[in-house]
Motif scaffolding. Structure first.
Motif, PDB file in Angstrom:
ATOM      1  N   ALA A 315     -44.699 -19.516 -16.210  1.00  0.00           N
ATOM      2  CA  ALA A 315     -44.333 -18.562 -15.162  1.00  0.00           C
ATOM      3  C   ALA A 315     -43.191 -19.095 -14.306  1.00  0.00           C
ATOM      4  O   ALA A 315     -42.790 -18.461 -13.345  1.00  0.00           O
ATOM      5  CB  ALA A 315     -45.547 -18.254 -14.293  1.00  0.00           C
ATOM      6  N   ARG A 339     -37.060 -16.036 -13.420  1.00  0.00           N
ATOM      7  CA  ARG A 339     -36.875 -14.583 -13.368  1.00  0.00           C
ATOM      8  C   ARG A 339     -37.373 -13.910 -14.654  1.00  0.00           C
ATOM      9  O   ARG A 339     -36.837 -12.901 -15.109  1.00  0.00           O
ATOM     10  CB  ARG A 339     -35.420 -14.220 -13.090  1.00  0.00           C
ATOM     11  N   ASN A 341     -39.922 -12.308 -14.857  1.00  0.00           N
ATOM     12  CA  ASN A 341     -40.357 -10.993 -14.408  1.00  0.00           C
ATOM     13  C   ASN A 341     -39.417  -9.903 -14.873  1.00  0.00           C
ATOM     14  O   ASN A 341     -39.831  -8.892 -15.423  1.00  0.00           O
ATOM     15  CB  ASN A 341     -40.335 -10.972 -12.869  1.00  0.00           C
ATOM     16  N   GLN A 342     -38.129 -10.152 -14.630  1.00  0.00           N
ATOM     17  CA  GLN A 342     -37.139  -9.124 -14.939  1.00  0.00           C
ATOM     18  C   GLN A 342     -36.931  -8.995 -16.442  1.00  0.00           C
ATOM     19  O   GLN A 342     -36.414  -7.999 -16.908  1.00  0.00           O
ATOM     20  CB  GLN A 342     -35.795  -9.456 -14.273  1.00  0.00           C
ATOM     21  N   ALA A 346     -45.166 -10.266 -17.592  1.00  0.00           N
ATOM     22  CA  ALA A 346     -46.047 -10.099 -16.445  1.00  0.00           C
ATOM     23  C   ALA A 346     -47.070 -11.219 -16.486  1.00  0.00           C
ATOM     24  O   ALA A 346     -47.334 -11.790 -17.541  1.00  0.00           O
ATOM     25  CB  ALA A 346     -46.735  -8.746 -16.480  1.00  0.00           C
ATOM     26  N   HIS A 347     -47.639 -11.546 -15.336  1.00  0.00           N
ATOM     27  CA  HIS A 347     -48.492 -12.723 -15.236  1.00  0.00           C
ATOM     28  C   HIS A 347     -49.685 -12.403 -14.342  1.00  0.00           C
ATOM     29  O   HIS A 347     -49.509 -12.030 -13.189  1.00  0.00           O
ATOM     30  CB  HIS A 347     -47.641 -13.865 -14.637  1.00  0.00           C
ATOM     31  N   GLU A 370     -43.944  -7.488  -6.405  1.00  0.00           N
ATOM     32  CA  GLU A 370     -42.834  -7.887  -7.265  1.00  0.00           C
ATOM     33  C   GLU A 370     -41.741  -6.835  -7.340  1.00  0.00           C
ATOM     34  O   GLU A 370     -40.650  -7.102  -7.815  1.00  0.00           O
ATOM     35  CB  GLU A 370     -43.352  -8.186  -8.681  1.00  0.00           C
ATOM     36  N   THR A 371     -42.027  -5.641  -6.869  1.00  0.00           N
ATOM     37  CA  THR A 371     -41.079  -4.541  -7.035  1.00  0.00           C
ATOM     38  C   THR A 371     -40.568  -4.020  -5.698  1.00  0.00           C
ATOM     39  O   THR A 371     -39.920  -3.000  -5.639  1.00  0.00           O
ATOM     40  CB  THR A 371     -41.760  -3.383  -7.787  1.00  0.00           C
ATOM     41  N   GLU A 426     -49.668  -5.703 -12.474  1.00  0.00           N
ATOM     42  CA  GLU A 426     -48.974  -6.366 -13.579  1.00  0.00           C
ATOM     43  C   GLU A 426     -48.842  -5.436 -14.781  1.00  0.00           C
ATOM     44  O   GLU A 426     -47.803  -5.396 -15.427  1.00  0.00           O
ATOM     45  CB  GLU A 426     -49.702  -7.643 -13.975  1.00  0.00           C
ATOM     46  N   ARG A 429     -46.246  -2.494 -14.955  1.00  0.00           N
ATOM     47  CA  ARG A 429     -44.839  -2.775 -15.238  1.00  0.00           C
ATOM     48  C   ARG A 429     -44.540  -2.742 -16.733  1.00  0.00           C
ATOM     49  O   ARG A 429     -43.429  -3.039 -17.151  1.00  0.00           O
ATOM     50  CB  ARG A 429     -44.462  -4.125 -14.632  1.00  0.00           C
ATOM     51  N   PRO A 431     -45.371  -4.651 -19.434  1.00  0.00           N
ATOM     52  CA  PRO A 431     -44.735  -5.881 -19.890  1.00  0.00           C
ATOM     53  C   PRO A 431     -44.672  -5.967 -21.404  1.00  0.00           C
ATOM     54  O   PRO A 431     -45.537  -5.432 -22.099  1.00  0.00           O
ATOM     55  CB  PRO A 431     -45.655  -6.965 -19.338  1.00  0.00           C
TER      56      PRO A 431
ATOM     57  N   GLY B 238     -41.628 -14.074  -7.222  1.00  0.00           N
ATOM     58  CA  GLY B 238     -40.212 -14.182  -7.509  1.00  0.00           C
ATOM     59  C   GLY B 238     -39.328 -14.259  -6.278  1.00  0.00           C
ATOM     60  O   GLY B 238     -38.129 -14.056  -6.367  1.00  0.00           O
TER      61      GLY B 238
END
Lengths: 517, 351
Positions: A315, A339, A341-342, A346-347, A370-371, A426, A429, A431, B238
């Motif tokens: 992560a 990053r 995430n982008q 997802a975690h 996160e968003t 999570e 999103r 993932p 993040g």
């Protein structure tokens, strides 16, 4: 097994704890009816995963927590310590994981700390020093009562803690994961010493999650899981795989109907990942694996074998070295890790309260953790409260999260509902790769079932999932392939065939794949 | 009514937003006892204090003038504290702002008003921001505790000021340890003559409002609060924690520096060593009093301004020595904190 415990006042029994319940705010049930019976002069191991309720149980005995329900009998009398002083006066000593020593005081001063009378200006320490010298000689402890605690090594400080308990005349000594802070040699010394003490008639409760220690030192062992007593067994009549199974296994909750695996392409792959833990020791060693789309890869293992470090490194929250990490055909550099995430990862983190959630924030504020910077939740840097609220309400509905109002502080939700918030956030999103660590730890059966179904649904929807869990039953129920982790390494890969559970237990105890198949 | 229900009511009350202000009568009550023991008539003393703060238009405007630097500083500190950065250095950041503003006001004095006034304010704000970011840099780079570094930076700023006003920047006559007056073109408008009330007060209120909006209504404020509550979770989500620390200190120091610039450009018109009677430290209480809400800072700033202003008159008219005045101020802060701790602890216990 619980039934076999003597209910009468067995002369051998020094301590009996019955149906101890203890819960904490936020819906954490640390003890849910624990039974423990300890005999005079034995070394009794309390074995369980992190969060199984071992320390809480002993803290209840020691007077640090008040139990919600249950009764304690100590030396054949009802016992209820209001505070540690009470416990000490009743000859119970406890050596905590984090030492309770004043570093700037001498050993002798630390040992009589609680009895120090401030109005007696001239406390004469000489008799105390003499007594400590005598004791340290008798036990072969080699502790100088006049040296300052800050000048002592960790191992020596621990000896001071033990000496402190003995000085106050402890008949029952509790040690909370005493070897966690020691080098292997120091651990060896400690175990020898404890054996000596037990031979002299001292009763010892030894909290641990290390199987080898249990085998090496204890007379009997009580296994705790999820705040409940699983069994009490004679050490001579058990073995590490059996203990491991009792420690991490769980009765089958449900039959997850899982579609046959559809082979796909590799979504996530890791080559030779190395991670060092906080003390700089290698925690993950040359770890390699890949996860395909529509697949759950389970990482099984006894906790503390590098799983946390593995998850944190993937992560981007912990430094790591690796030959390559590829996510969705994109080669990931060290820089990219922060990053991911982008990039479609997802975690679901191991510790929802410490990492997954911001407890004083509202449910909806946690949904956008996160968003928050993305449209439509934020426009020109301003949060769009109405949009956020509507979105939160839709997630609450979709994941049937029990909450009155999405503006409520998330700290007020039960553990299961808190976890559902993390999972909802999570998964929503969509993932490509999902990293899941201990998704159902400490939550109720209903929430557990729900979370597991969501993970399976995500897999069937095409995601690649890496599931880290110390709950073997969970691993077997969810995984398409299982990797067993021991001391930071992959011991081998097995299929989630229920017949294989024995072999997995052996691998978890450090046996090689060649020797178990 | 039995004891339990009284306790419950008290608890409920102690959690409401107005609680901190309820601590003030308690503090004044204890202060009255102290005054009695010291041989003063507390009624007389407090009457003088009230008069001093609210007697007439001039008195009230003086309260607002005293409140102005406190609002600037308090609102900035609220941002830092929300980010869990314990900035004790607002005093130094205020000085940094005052020095830069004075320098611009003197050396660029020929510029026209519409250019000079903004330049003075910008110089003050950026100088304060840089002074604050220095502590943030030390924290991020070396892990230096900001409490220690900001306190040390206070001394450095104050002593640099002392050196400047006795050396390089001393007034041309050279009689007093102070700089020359800044150019008239740099003065802020006193819009309610004959009182000294100036546009700087309005600017302070605007700054507090803007910081309130930033903290509670923007995604930037969201990240600052998240970092303040749980840096680990913020990192997981993040957010670049170090960058937020730097930013929060820049905002906090910038607001304090702006306060210093306004003090020079609207009140003192020049720099001298004791330009702040400890605004930077009072500002901490101003922010804590309202649970680090920049909007609330406007009110607590005015309250502390009134205490300060009233105390001066109390000292003059009721002949109460200044130490007792400070003692009463200290009692106010202490009882506010005690109230806060009480409600926090009882909340924990209840759960």
């Amino acid at each position: 097994m619980e039934d076999s415990m003597p209910k009468n006042n067995d002369p051998q029994t020094i301590l009996r704890m019955e149906e101890i319940h203890k819960s904490f705010p936020g819906g954490v049930f640390a003890n849910r009816g624990v039974n423990l019976e300890v005999r005079q002069g034995e070394i009794h191991c309390l074995l369980g995963e992190n969060g199984a309720g071992k320390t809480v149980l002993m803290s209840v005995l020691y007077g640090l927590y008040k139990p919600d329900a249950g009764s304690i009998y100590y030396k054949n009398e009802k016992f209820d310590a209001r505070n540690p002083k009470d416990a000490i006066q009743n000859r119970i000593g406890m050596v905590h994981q984090h030492f309770m020593l004043v570093e700037t005081l001498s050993v002798a001063e630390n040992i009589i700390l609680g009895q120090y009378k401030p109005w007696k200006v001239l406390n004469n320490l000489d008799p105390v020093i003499k007594k400590i010298q005598q004791m340290s000689k008798d036990y072969g402890l080699n502790v100088d009562p006049t040296s300052l605690v800050q000048d002592l090594s960790v191992g020596e400080q621990q000896r001071v803690e033990i000496l402190k308990a003995l000085y106050h005349g402890a008949d029952l000594l509790i040690l909370d994961e005493p070897t966690a802070v020691l080098t292997p040699q120091e651990s060896e010394h400690l175990l020898d010493f404890l054996r000596q003490l037990a031979d002299k008639g001292l009763t010892i409760v030894f909290i641990t999650h290390k199987l080898e220690e249990v085998m090496q030192i204890s007379d009997r062992v009580t296994i705790l899981r999820d705040g409940k007593t699983i069994a009490t067994v004679n050490t001579k009549e058990t073995n590490p795989p059996e203990l491991a199974k009792m420690m991490v296994g769980r009765d089958v909750l449900m039959d997850l109907s899982k579609k046959e695996k559809q082979p796909g392409k590799i979504i996530f792959s890791v080559k030779n990942l190395n991670v060092k833990d906080e003390r700089g020791l290698p925690a993950v060693k040359n770890f390699s694996f890949e996860v395909y789309e529509r697949e759950v890869v389970g990482i099984a293992g006894v906790s503390g074998n590098g799983q946390s470090e593995l998850a944190l490194a993937l992560a981007g929250l912990m430094n790591s070295e690796f030959d390559s990490i590829i996510l969705n055909e994109i080669s990931i550099t060290k820089r990219d890790l922060t990053r991911l995430n982008q990039l479609g990862m997802a975690h679901i983190p191991e510790d929802r309260q410490k990492m997954g959630l911001i407890l004083p924030f509202s449910v909806s504020e946690n949904f956008i953790a996160e968003t928050f910077n993305d449209r439509p939740f934020s426009k020109y840097g301003f949060l769009q409260f109405k949009t956020i609220k509507n979105y939160s309400q839709s997630l609450v509905k979709k994941f049937s999260i029990r909450v009155g109002d999405v503006d409520e502080e998330i700290a007020h939700l039960s553990g299961g509902n808190q976890q559902k918030v993390v999972v909802a956030r999570e998964l929503d999103r969509r993932p490509k790769f999902l990293l899941v660590n201990q998704p159902t730890r400490g939550i109720d059966i209903g929430a557990t079932e729900f979370v597991r179904q969501q993970i399976i649904a995500e897999r069937d929807g095409g995601a690649a999932i890496l599931l880290i869990s110390t709950d073997l039953e969970e691993i077997f129920a969810l995984s398409d392939r299982i990797l067993v982790m021991f001391e930071g390494q992959v011991m081998g890969e097995v299929s989630p065939n229920p017949d294989m559970i024995e072999q997995v237990g052996l691998l978890m105890a450090g046996k090689t794949i060649e020797s178990v198949l | 009514m039995d004891f339990v229900s009284i306790k419950k009511r008290l608890l409920k009350f102690s959690r409401s937003a107005w609680t901190p202000f309820a601590a003030i009568p308690i503090a004044l009550g204890i202060g009255a006892i102290v005054l009695l023991i010291a041989g003063y008539n507390p009624l007389q003393a407090y009457a003088a204090m009230w008069q001093g703060a609210f007697k007439d238009r001039t008195a009230i405007t003086e309260v607002l003038i005293k409140a102005t630097p406190l609002i600037f500083i308090g609102a900035g500190l609220a941002v830092a504290f929300r980010c869990s950065i314990w900035n004790i250095g607002a005093e130094g950041q205020f000085y940094a702002g005052a020095v830069a503003a004075t320098a611009v006001g003197i050396y660029l004095g020929d510029l026209p008003r519409f250019l000079l006034v903004p330049l003075v304010l910008i110089a003050g704000a950026s100088s304060g921001a840089l002074w604050g970011m220095l502590a943030a840099f030390l924290k991020n780079r070396f892990g230096a505790n900001e409490v220690v570094t900001t306190i040390m930076l206070n001394y450095i700023a104050i002593f640099i000021t002392g050196w400047l006003v006795t050396g390089p920047m001393i007034e041309t006559a050279g009689l007093f340890a102070q700089t020359a007056k800044i150019s008239q073109n740099a003065w802020l408008w006193r819009f309610l003559p004959p009182t000294r009330l100036h546009t700087g007060f309005i600017l302070a209120v605007v700054v507090a409002l803007v910081l309130y909006i930033i903290i509670f209504k923007t995604s930037l404020g969201y990240t600052i609060r998240a970092v303040g509550i749980n840096p680990e979770a913020a990192r997981y989500a993040g957010i670049n924690v170090k960058r937020k620390v730097l930013l929060a200190m820049a905002i906090s120091g910038g607001a304090a520096g702006l306060g210093g610039a306004v003090e020079v450009a609207a009140i003192s018109y020049r720099l001298y060593q004791l330009i702040s009677p400890g605004y930077g430290f009072d500002g901490i209480a101003v922010s804590l009093l309202v649970n680090n809400n920049p909007l609330g800072v406007i009110f607590s700033g005015i309250l502390f301004g009134a205490l300060r202003s009233g105390a001066e008159v109390m000292q003059m008219n009721a002949k109460v020595p200044s130490v007792l005045v400070f003692l009463i101020q200290g009692l106010v802060v202490l009882s506010v904190v005690a109230f806060g701790v009480y409600s926090y602890v009882s909340k924990e216990k209840e759960e």
